[in-house]
Design an enzyme around this catalytic site. Structure first.
Site, PDB file in Angstrom:
ATOM      1  N   LYS A  14       0.829  -1.213   0.000  1.00 26.83           N
ATOM      2  CA  LYS A  14       0.000   0.000   0.000  1.00 26.83           C
ATOM      3  C   LYS A  14       0.863   1.264   0.000  1.00 26.83           C
ATOM      4  CE  LYS A  14      -2.240  -1.202   3.797  1.00 26.83           C
ATOM      5  NZ  LYS A  14      -1.836  -2.559   4.177  1.00 26.83           N
ATOM      6  N   ARG A  89     -10.113   0.019   9.051  1.00 30.17           N
ATOM      7  CA  ARG A  89      -9.636  -1.341   9.276  1.00 30.17           C
ATOM      8  C   ARG A  89     -10.624  -2.182  10.076  1.00 30.17           C
ATOM      9  NH1 ARG A  89      -3.683  -0.358   8.833  1.00 30.17           N
ATOM     10  NH2 ARG A  89      -2.553  -2.184   9.487  1.00 30.17           N
ATOM     11  N   ARG A 128      11.413  -5.952   4.982  1.00 33.20           N
ATOM     12  CA  ARG A 128      11.213  -4.540   5.341  1.00 33.20           C
ATOM     13  C   ARG A 128      11.730  -4.275   6.754  1.00 33.20           C
ATOM     14  NH1 ARG A 128       5.217  -2.097   4.838  1.00 33.20           N
ATOM     15  NH2 ARG A 128       4.883  -2.907   6.931  1.00 33.20           N
ATOM     16  N   ARG A 134      11.610  -1.249  11.629  1.00 28.89           N
ATOM     17  CA  ARG A 134      10.283  -1.201  12.253  1.00 28.89           C
ATOM     18  C   ARG A 134      10.111  -2.411  13.165  1.00 28.89           C
ATOM     19  NH1 ARG A 134       5.011  -0.120   8.551  1.00 28.89           N
ATOM     20  NH2 ARG A 134       4.026  -1.454  10.094  1.00 28.89           N
ATOM     21  N   ARG A 146      -0.407  -9.965  12.989  1.00 27.03           N
ATOM     22  CA  ARG A 146      -1.017  -8.878  12.198  1.00 27.03           C
ATOM     23  C   ARG A 146      -1.824  -9.452  11.040  1.00 27.03           C
ATOM     24  NH1 ARG A 146       4.272  -6.138  11.166  1.00 27.03           N
ATOM     25  NH2 ARG A 146       3.253  -4.865   9.592  1.00 27.03           N
TER      26      ARG A 146
END
Ligand code: ADP
Length: 190
Positions: A14, A89, A128, A134, A146
């Protein structure tokens, strides 16, 4: 003014696609994940509260993100349009979002949903995590939670927009430009 909800599981791409859409169509953009990370970084009380959720891969309470979006919409009522990334969400967030937009004379035009198989998502997120540092991308258990939370609480939001004929599913596997082309094809029909 086009209001686009960019949807899909964590790691669907996204953020990457949002950047390209912003450049091509001159859109404004809000990512609730980015706003939440900035809040955590600031060290505020709200930041501490939301970190207790993001650390586990859980959604933060609806009202926190609804307030973020209400504030954003107030400041972005004009222009070419907006991309909403990571919001709504939950179905409750989607319902409240409609109310916020309507109060400002606006509406959602389309939900663009990027679909990617689970194994590919885990791979992308771990990669990532290595580059970005992160915290929620660096632990495989948090990543898997998640994805489970997405399936349990978020995937149904697609039905909300499908019921309004505003839902478009996009294959999120392929080259970045290839996927971008698929998104543009839909946006150009709006
Ligand atoms: P992801 O890559 O998992 O899609 P985001 O950067 O969009 O991550 O969001 C990171 C975290 O912020 C989420 O795991 C969740 O805890 C929280 N978050 C972001 N947007 C929302 C939302 N709309 N509702 C509840 N929690 C959210």
């Amino acid at each position: 003014m086009k209001n686009i909800v960019l949807f899909g599981p964590p790691g669907a791409g996204k953020g990457t696609q949002a950047e390209k859409l912003i450049a091509k169509y001159g859109l404004d953009h809000v990512s609730t994940g980015d706003v939440i990370r900035a809040e955590i970084k600031s060290g505020s009380e709200l930041g501490k509260l939301v970190k207790s959720y993001t650390d586990k891969g859980e959604l933060v309470p609806d009202q926190v993100v609804i307030d973020i979006i209400a504030d954003y919409v107030l400041k972005h009522k004009t222009g070419n349009g907006n991309i909403f990334d990571g919001f709504p969400r939950t179905t409750f967030q989607a319902e409240e979002f409609d109310k916020i937009l309507a109060a400002n004379g606006l509406k959602v035009d389309v939900m663009l949903s990027l679909t990617v198989p689970d194994e590919e998502l885990v791979k992308r997120l771990l990669l990532r995590g290595k580059d970005s540092g992160r915290a929620d991308d660096s632990n495989e258990d948090v990543i898997k939670n998640r994805i489970s939370v997405y399936k349990a609480q978020t995937a149904v939001v697609a039905d909300y927009y499908a019921a309004q004929n505003k839902y478009a599913e996009i294959n999120g596997v392929g080259g970045i430009d290839e996927i971008f082309g698929r998104l543009c094809e839909v946006i150009d029909t709006l």
